[in-house]
Design a protein around this motif. Structure first.
Motif, PDB file in Angstrom:
ATOM      1  N   GLY A 271      -7.770 -13.808   8.585  1.00  0.00           N
ATOM      2  CA  GLY A 271      -6.743 -13.761   7.555  1.00  0.00           C
ATOM      3  C   GLY A 271      -6.324 -12.335   7.238  1.00  0.00           C
ATOM      4  N   ASP A 272      -5.770 -12.139   6.055  1.00  0.00           N
ATOM      5  CA  ASP A 272      -5.337 -10.795   5.676  1.00  0.00           C
ATOM      6  C   ASP A 272      -6.547  -9.874   5.583  1.00  0.00           C
TER       7      ASP A 272
ATOM      8  N   ALA B   4      -0.685  -7.678   7.637  1.00  0.00           N
ATOM      9  CA  ALA B   4      -0.055  -8.979   7.848  1.00  0.00           C
ATOM     10  C   ALA B   4       0.130  -9.251   9.333  1.00  0.00           C
TER      11      ALA B   4
ATOM     12  N   ALA C  39      -3.181 -10.246  10.720  1.00  0.00           N
ATOM     13  CA  ALA C  39      -3.516 -11.624  10.354  1.00  0.00           C
ATOM     14  C   ALA C  39      -2.767 -12.613  11.232  1.00  0.00           C
TER      15      ALA C  39
ATOM     16  N   VAL D 127      -4.014 -16.029   4.170  1.00  0.00           N
ATOM     17  CA  VAL D 127      -3.049 -14.954   4.401  1.00  0.00           C
ATOM     18  C   VAL D 127      -2.145 -14.834   3.183  1.00  0.00           C
TER      19      VAL D 127
ATOM     20  N   LEU E 214       3.635 -11.777   5.018  1.00  0.00           N
ATOM     21  CA  LEU E 214       4.106 -12.328   6.281  1.00  0.00           C
ATOM     22  C   LEU E 214       5.628 -12.422   6.308  1.00  0.00           C
TER      23      LEU E 214
ATOM     24  N   GLN F 257       0.774 -21.311   7.275  1.00  0.00           N
ATOM     25  CA  GLN F 257       0.082 -21.291   8.560  1.00  0.00           C
ATOM     26  C   GLN F 257       0.138 -22.647   9.251  1.00  0.00           C
TER      27      GLN F 257
ATOM     28  N   THR G 177      -5.956 -15.472  -0.860  1.00  0.00           N
ATOM     29  CA  THR G 177      -6.485 -14.168  -0.447  1.00  0.00           C
ATOM     30  C   THR G 177      -7.316 -13.493  -1.529  1.00  0.00           C
TER      31      THR G 177
END
Length: 354
Positions: A33-34, A113, A116, A140, A145, A155, A320
């Motif tokens: 993820g982030d 981003a 990720a 994320v 993004l 996602q 996040t």
């Protein structure tokens, strides 16, 4: 390295979700993820608690510095997922993606981003090739993004596209120890829900849920409870007509197809213990109708599972949490639950293929 792995995944994509009889279970892939969020921390903590929770071997995909910034434990760089099981007890196996630049917990960046997104894309490609048994995605930041050109609602839709599956043919199932829920509409304003509901959409979500429960949970004949949209499930039309005009026809259609479907039920009496014992999943009309009961019962253990894909995908049901990142305060329970569920479903698929 990432380009080479993706090229190999593309060549083997027809193996998606398949395991030859007698073949050992491949490791799971956890996309971190982030880098500035809590994904790296909860993934590392899950590895540290792997034996206590009986977790299947997994590897992390992301940036080493994101892990080292929040965790002092061992990280072992690998060049291919097949190396992960051999080193899993020595340290957290890591496939490094492209360098995102400096990582500061709690301070998201556009480079983070991109990292990720690359991590998710690589994990999905490996799962489609059968190189990993399933994908677990850490959270994320959608705003970050979107700033780099991401055009999907989340996602789930991105992964569905990468798998060649239309978004209408997948379903988000929220999974807890005592409850599973599937929202028909997801990230849309509440005012738009009645206009978006249709008999076909409700039936499609229910079919996807039934297939997923059979394939991944071993429930031969899943029982689905369909929630109403309005208070008291419309009270015979006195409080809204969607139940009679849209939802009841979907139930009738599904029953004609042989599915064990009941409803529509008033949502306020669908989630107590006695009601939950009568179904395997509740099909809900909108986001909060599905997520409020799940989070009330299982706030720290909720898992978001995507049904209808050719690969396994789960995710911890939290964001996040940039405000917690780097403070050693993030609970790994949802990540542990997501990894454990992915492993259990992967073993179910392996057993059915044997």
């Amino acid at each position: 390295m990432m380009d080479e792995l993706l090229a190999g995944a593309a060549r083997g994509a027809t193996r998606a979700g398949s395991v030859a009889p007698g073949e050992p279970l491949a490791p799971l892939a956890v996309a971190l993820g982030d880098p500035a969020g809590i994904g790296p921390e909860v993934t590392a903590k899950a590895w540290a608690m792997r034996h206590a929770h009986g977790l299947s071997p997994f590897l992390a995909i992301g940036d080493r510095r994101a892990l080292e910034a929040v965790w002092p434990g061992p990280v072992i760089g690998i060049g291919h997922p097949r190396e992960a099981p051999a080193v899993f007890d020595q340290g957290l196996p890591l496939l490094q993606v492209d360098d995102p630049g400096p990582v500061v917990p709690g301070e998201p960046s556009l480079a983070g981003a991109r990292c990720a997104l690359d991590s998710v894309e690589l994990a999905v490609g490996l799962a489609r090739a059968g190189t990993v048994a399933g994908v677990v995605t850490a959270p994320v930041a959608k705003s970050q993004l979107y700033a780099i050109g991401f055009r999907h609602p989340g996602q789930t839709e991105f992964i569905a596209e990468r798998c060649g599956v239309a978004a209408t043919n997948v379903a988000m199932m929220m999974v807890g120890p005592d409850l599973r829920t599937v929202p028909v509409t997801i990230h849309v304003p509440l005012a738009e829900v009645p206009g978006l509901l249709s008999t076909d959409l409700i039936a499609a979500r229910a079919r996807t849920a039934a297939r997923g429960l059979a394939r991944d949970f071993g429930i031969a004949r899943p029982r689905l409870a369909i929630a109403g949209l309005n208070p008291h499930a419309g009270e015979g039309g006195a409080m809204g007509g969607e139940e009679e005009a849209v939802i009841a026809p979907a139930i009738a259609l599904l029953r004609e197809e042989g599915l064990d479907v009941s409803g529509p039920f008033a949502a306020d009496s669908l989630f107590h213990a006695a009601a939950r014992s009568r179904y395997d999943a509740a099909i809900c009309m909108y986001h909060d109708q599905a997520l409020i009961p799940l989070k009330t019962l299982h706030f720290d253990e909720g898992v978001n599972m995507t049904l209808g894909l050719p690969i396994l995908r789960t995710a911890p049901d939290h964001g996040t949490a940039f405000d917690l990142a780097g403070r050693n305060l993030a609970s790994p329970r949802a990540m542990i639950a997501a990894i454990r569920l992915a492993g259990a479903c992967a073993r179910a698929r392996l057993a059915s293929a044997s």
